[in-house]
Design a protein around this motif. Structure first.
Motif, PDB file in Angstrom:
ATOM      1  N   PHE A   1       0.744  -1.220   0.014  1.00 23.19           N
ATOM      2  CA  PHE A   1       0.094  -0.152   0.015  1.00 23.19           C
ATOM      3  C   PHE A   1       0.947   1.362  -0.067  1.00 23.19           C
ATOM      4  CE2 PHE A   1      -3.492  -2.802   1.541  1.00 23.19           C
ATOM      5  CZ  PHE A   1      -4.345  -2.566   0.769  1.00 23.19           C
ATOM      6  N   VAL A   2       1.748   1.316   0.721  1.00 20.86           N
ATOM      7  CA  VAL A   2       2.920   2.625   0.953  1.00 20.86           C
ATOM      8  C   VAL A   2       3.693   2.401  -0.497  1.00 20.86           C
ATOM      9  CG1 VAL A   2       4.801   3.451   1.955  1.00 20.86           C
ATOM     10  CG2 VAL A   2       2.973   2.357   3.355  1.00 20.86           C
ATOM     11  N   ARG A   3       3.987   1.633  -1.086  1.00 23.00           N
ATOM     12  CA  ARG A   3       4.861   1.703  -2.305  1.00 23.00           C
ATOM     13  C   ARG A   3       4.033   1.951  -3.539  1.00 23.00           C
ATOM     14  NH1 ARG A   3       6.377  -3.648  -2.343  1.00 23.00           N
ATOM     15  NH2 ARG A   3       8.784  -2.861  -1.566  1.00 23.00           N
ATOM     16  N   SER A   4       2.646   1.774  -3.297  1.00 22.68           N
ATOM     17  CA  SER A   4       1.646   2.338  -4.556  1.00 22.68           C
ATOM     18  C   SER A   4       1.261   3.490  -4.162  1.00 22.68           C
ATOM     19  CB  SER A   4       0.346   1.224  -4.432  1.00 22.68           C
ATOM     20  OG  SER A   4       0.745   0.102  -4.808  1.00 22.68           O
ATOM     21  N   GLY A   5       1.657   4.161  -3.053  1.00 18.42           N
ATOM     22  CA  GLY A   5       1.243   5.783  -2.720  1.00 18.42           C
ATOM     23  C   GLY A   5      -0.124   5.460  -2.199  1.00 18.42           C
ATOM     24  N   HIS A   6      -0.883   4.639  -1.626  1.00 12.95           N
ATOM     25  CA  HIS A   6      -2.130   4.466  -1.005  1.00 12.95           C
ATOM     26  C   HIS A   6      -1.819   4.335   0.538  1.00 12.95           C
ATOM     27  CE1 HIS A   6      -2.629   2.615  -5.181  1.00 12.95           C
ATOM     28  NE2 HIS A   6      -2.751   3.777  -5.114  1.00 12.95           N
ATOM     29  N   LEU A   7      -1.290   5.370   0.918  1.00 11.90           N
ATOM     30  CA  LEU A   7      -1.025   5.335   2.596  1.00 11.90           C
ATOM     31  C   LEU A   7      -2.210   5.211   3.565  1.00 11.90           C
ATOM     32  CD1 LEU A   7       1.422   7.134   1.079  1.00 11.90           C
ATOM     33  CD2 LEU A   7       2.552   7.101   3.309  1.00 11.90           C
ATOM     34  N   ALA A   8      -3.087   6.045   3.012  1.00 12.08           N
ATOM     35  CA  ALA A   8      -4.286   6.340   3.688  1.00 12.08           C
ATOM     36  C   ALA A   8      -5.405   4.987   3.845  1.00 12.08           C
ATOM     37  CB  ALA A   8      -5.359   7.449   3.409  1.00 12.08           C
ATOM     38  N   VAL A   9      -5.106   4.173   2.830  1.00 12.37           N
ATOM     39  CA  VAL A   9      -5.792   2.792   2.817  1.00 12.37           C
ATOM     40  C   VAL A   9      -5.349   2.033   3.853  1.00 12.37           C
ATOM     41  CG1 VAL A   9      -6.583   0.956   1.433  1.00 12.37           C
ATOM     42  CG2 VAL A   9      -6.586   3.321   0.610  1.00 12.37           C
ATOM     43  N   ALA A  10      -3.856   1.942   3.958  1.00  9.60           N
ATOM     44  CA  ALA A  10      -3.161   1.249   4.948  1.00  9.60           C
ATOM     45  C   ALA A  10      -3.393   1.515   6.378  1.00  9.60           C
ATOM     46  CB  ALA A  10      -1.462   1.302   4.691  1.00  9.60           C
ATOM     47  N   LEU A  11      -3.674   2.819   6.584  1.00  9.66           N
ATOM     48  CA  LEU A  11      -3.997   3.183   7.895  1.00  9.66           C
ATOM     49  C   LEU A  11      -5.400   2.509   8.286  1.00  9.66           C
ATOM     50  CD1 LEU A  11      -3.665   5.055  10.470  1.00  9.66           C
ATOM     51  CD2 LEU A  11      -4.511   6.859   9.252  1.00  9.66           C
ATOM     52  N   ALA A  12      -6.401   2.883   7.364  1.00  8.76           N
ATOM     53  CA  ALA A  12      -7.668   2.562   7.496  1.00  8.76           C
ATOM     54  C   ALA A  12      -7.649   1.125   7.807  1.00  8.76           C
ATOM     55  CB  ALA A  12      -8.732   2.758   6.334  1.00  8.76           C
ATOM     56  N   LEU A  13      -6.963   0.210   7.103  1.00  9.00           N
ATOM     57  CA  LEU A  13      -6.999  -1.290   7.588  1.00  9.00           C
ATOM     58  C   LEU A  13      -6.424  -1.468   8.668  1.00  9.00           C
ATOM     59  CD1 LEU A  13      -6.335  -2.640   4.054  1.00  9.00           C
ATOM     60  CD2 LEU A  13      -8.559  -2.259   5.213  1.00  9.00           C
ATOM     61  N   HIS A  14      -5.292  -0.868   9.113  1.00 10.90           N
ATOM     62  CA  HIS A  14      -4.486  -0.941  10.463  1.00 10.90           C
ATOM     63  C   HIS A  14      -5.486  -0.751  11.597  1.00 10.90           C
ATOM     64  CE1 HIS A  14      -0.421  -1.943  10.236  1.00 10.90           C
ATOM     65  NE2 HIS A  14      -0.189  -1.298   9.440  1.00 10.90           N
ATOM     66  N   LEU A  15      -6.484   0.428  11.539  1.00 10.87           N
ATOM     67  CA  LEU A  15      -7.407   0.706  12.537  1.00 10.87           C
ATOM     68  C   LEU A  15      -8.128  -0.491  12.909  1.00 10.87           C
ATOM     69  CD1 LEU A  15      -8.122   4.358  11.671  1.00 10.87           C
ATOM     70  CD2 LEU A  15      -6.920   3.647  13.587  1.00 10.87           C
ATOM     71  N   HIS A  16      -8.632  -1.223  11.470  1.00 10.26           N
ATOM     72  CA  HIS A  16      -9.683  -2.153  11.788  1.00 10.26           C
ATOM     73  C   HIS A  16      -8.888  -3.654  12.199  1.00 10.26           C
ATOM     74  CE1 HIS A  16     -13.308  -3.985  10.188  1.00 10.26           C
ATOM     75  NE2 HIS A  16     -12.614  -4.971   9.529  1.00 10.26           N
ATOM     76  N   ASP A  17      -7.863  -3.762  11.629  1.00 14.77           N
ATOM     77  CA  ASP A  17      -7.357  -5.104  12.172  1.00 14.77           C
ATOM     78  C   ASP A  17      -6.215  -5.203  13.008  1.00 14.77           C
ATOM     79  OD1 ASP A  17      -8.630  -6.395   9.904  1.00 14.77           O
ATOM     80  OD2 ASP A  17      -6.756  -7.129   9.011  1.00 14.77           O
ATOM     81  N   ASP A  18      -5.788  -4.124  13.533  1.00 14.21           N
ATOM     82  CA  ASP A  18      -4.899  -3.940  14.407  1.00 14.21           C
ATOM     83  C   ASP A  18      -5.205  -3.112  15.821  1.00 14.21           C
ATOM     84  OD1 ASP A  18      -2.255  -5.197  13.514  1.00 14.21           O
ATOM     85  OD2 ASP A  18      -2.544  -3.681  11.966  1.00 14.21           O
ATOM     86  N   LEU A  19      -6.303  -2.279  15.781  1.00  8.86           N
ATOM     87  CA  LEU A  19      -6.645  -1.711  16.922  1.00  8.86           C
ATOM     88  C   LEU A  19      -8.068  -2.043  17.406  1.00  8.86           C
ATOM     89  CD1 LEU A  19      -4.126   0.118  15.666  1.00  8.86           C
ATOM     90  CD2 LEU A  19      -5.440   2.122  16.846  1.00  8.86           C
ATOM     91  N   VAL A  20      -8.584  -2.925  16.881  1.00  7.94           N
ATOM     92  CA  VAL A  20     -10.174  -3.145  17.224  1.00  7.94           C
ATOM     93  C   VAL A  20     -10.084  -4.610  17.001  1.00  7.94           C
ATOM     94  CG1 VAL A  20     -12.471  -3.348  16.438  1.00  7.94           C
ATOM     95  CG2 VAL A  20     -11.225  -1.007  16.083  1.00  7.94           C
ATOM     96  N   LEU A  21      -9.763  -5.464  16.165  1.00  9.25           N
ATOM     97  CA  LEU A  21     -10.065  -6.696  16.161  1.00  9.25           C
ATOM     98  C   LEU A  21      -9.208  -7.551  17.097  1.00  9.25           C
ATOM     99  CD1 LEU A  21     -10.767  -9.412  14.802  1.00  9.25           C
ATOM    100  CD2 LEU A  21      -8.728  -9.235  13.174  1.00  9.25           C
ATOM    101  N   PRO A  22      -8.102  -7.069  17.768  1.00 12.41           N
ATOM    102  CA  PRO A  22      -7.304  -7.740  18.932  1.00 12.41           C
ATOM    103  C   PRO A  22      -8.131  -8.163  19.960  1.00 12.41           C
ATOM    104  CG  PRO A  22      -5.653  -6.481  17.568  1.00 12.41           C
ATOM    105  CD  PRO A  22      -7.162  -6.253  17.097  1.00 12.41           C
ATOM    106  N   TYR A  23      -8.840  -6.978  20.283  1.00 13.78           N
ATOM    107  CA  TYR A  23      -9.761  -7.188  21.520  1.00 13.78           C
ATOM    108  C   TYR A  23     -11.022  -7.999  21.403  1.00 13.78           C
ATOM    109  CZ  TYR A  23      -7.114  -2.871  22.640  1.00 13.78           C
ATOM    110  OH  TYR A  23      -6.268  -1.792  22.976  1.00 13.78           O
TER     111      TYR A  23
END
Length: 382
Positions: A78-100
């Protein structure tokens, strides 16, 4: 130097990530930046392609992948393609919510929520921070009060990624019924879906990562079933502390990818541009700057790769996660600044990838705990 982090399965997964970026995002991302929104069909497509909820067990519709290296692959592409905001959005979903949900949710809670994480039908956010309580979560004032078998949730959250267009949030609320500064056992986590009383403000006009919406959330006596409580009453802060390593590792991984991208962008630009009749790469100063960029990006990548392997083995603790988050985020801020300077005036134009990397990196020393909080965490453990 050959990178030892990945194996064949990871590289095959990379091909999927590359194809997804090319097919679903390329050519559209600039418009999303203007609209402050990632279209819902992108989430659904990500779910269809197996890019969401990687760690969700098969019984709930996921693939049960507990190898964090696959998440690294996603970030890098995502970063290499220049789509950084998509990477962040997916992180919020998968790394900051899902683990709980995975670690503390009841079987019923998992059954109701996890399939929706995987298929992209539900976009989630992490609602911890408040106007008067950023990194200091013991200052949270949002409260949940018992009402029969339910809870009534009231309060305000701010700086919530996916907040404006998301469907639900994991919310930290005070449940001890007191108003004085809270103790460790005063907070509880809830999975809260949009309903009457759950609203949001307009997306903030951010300096970077604009396609990923960030907004305030408001809760006015929102009725939440006790079945949507995550774990035990009063254990919210303890759970957050336990999940800090993954949250901070996620930021470090993104920062490392930005460091590498910044070097690649600077090298490509320097090779294409000329000044005073010669290519920029023929100037010793430019070569020295590029050499520093490459070396520092490699050091950061090596540090983060080691942390990823430690996390996979269950050996990444909060202090070490703070170290890698501090180093990688500060490095991203520094390296994107140097790479932008090599671009000259072009680096100041937002259509150039380095400008987007520069503004995105500025968030990483704040998001997930500021650099000052990281230093305090590390210092206290000395």
């Amino acid at each position: 130097m050959k990178r030892a982090l990945f194996e064949e399965d990871h590289e095959q997964f990379r091909e999927l990530a590359v194809e997804f970026n090319a097919r679903q995002i390329a050519g559209k991302y600039a418009q999303w930046e203007k609209e402050h929104q990632i279209p819902r069909d992108v989430w659904q497509s990500a779910g269809e392609n197996g890019l969401l909820g990687l760690a969700v067990p098969e019984e709930f519709g996921g693939m049960g992948i507990d190898d964090y290296r696959f998440r690294v692959v996603l970030d890098e592409e995502f970063v290499r393609s220049g789509h950084l905001a998509v990477a962040l959005a997916l992180h919020l979903h998968d790394d900051l919510v899902l683990p709980y949900l995975l670690a503390y949710g009841s079987q019923d809670l998992k059954q109701r929520w996890l399939p929706r994480f995987v298929d992209g039908s539900t976009v989630t956010s992490c609602a911890f921070t408040e106007p008067g309580a950023g990194s200091d979560l013991r200052g949270v004032r949002t409260k949940a009060v018992r009402d029969g078998d339910d809870w009534l949730l009231s309060g305000q959250k701010t700086f919530i990624g996916n907040g404006a267009y998301g469907d639900a949030a994991v919310v930290l609320a005070r449940t001890d019924g007191q108003t004085a500064r809270a103790g460790e056992d005063a907070f509880t986590l809830f999975m809260v879906e949009r309903s009457e009383g759950y609203s949001n403000g307009q997306p903030f006009d951010k300096m970077g990562l604009r396609a990923s919406d960030t907004a305030e959330l408001f809760f006015d006596e929102v009725r939440v079933s006790d079945a949507d409580r995550i774990g035990e009453v009063g254990q919210g802060l303890a759970y957050i502390k336990e999940q800090l390593p993954q949250a901070r590792l996620a930021i470090a991984v993104a920062a490392s990818a930005i460091c590498t991208a910044a070097f690649d962008q600077a090298l490509a630009h320097a090779g294409e541009r000329s000044a005073f009749g010669q290519a920029l790469t023929e100037f010793q100063n430019t070569r020295f700057e590029l050499a520093d960029l490459k070396t520092e990006a490699h050091v950061t990548q090596s540090f983060v790769d080691r942390a990823v392997l430690a996390f996979n083995e269950g050996e990444l603790d909060a202090q070490e996660a703070a170290e890698v988050k501090l180093w990688a985020s500060e490095s991203a801020k520094k390296l994107t600044d140097k790479a932008l300077q090599i671009h000259g005036g072009y680096g100041y134009i937002m259509e150039y990838p380095i400008a987007q990397s520069f503004t995105a990196s500025r968030l990483l020393t704040i998001f997930g705990g500021t650099s000052e909080i990281m230093r305090e965490t590390i210092g206290r453990a000395l």
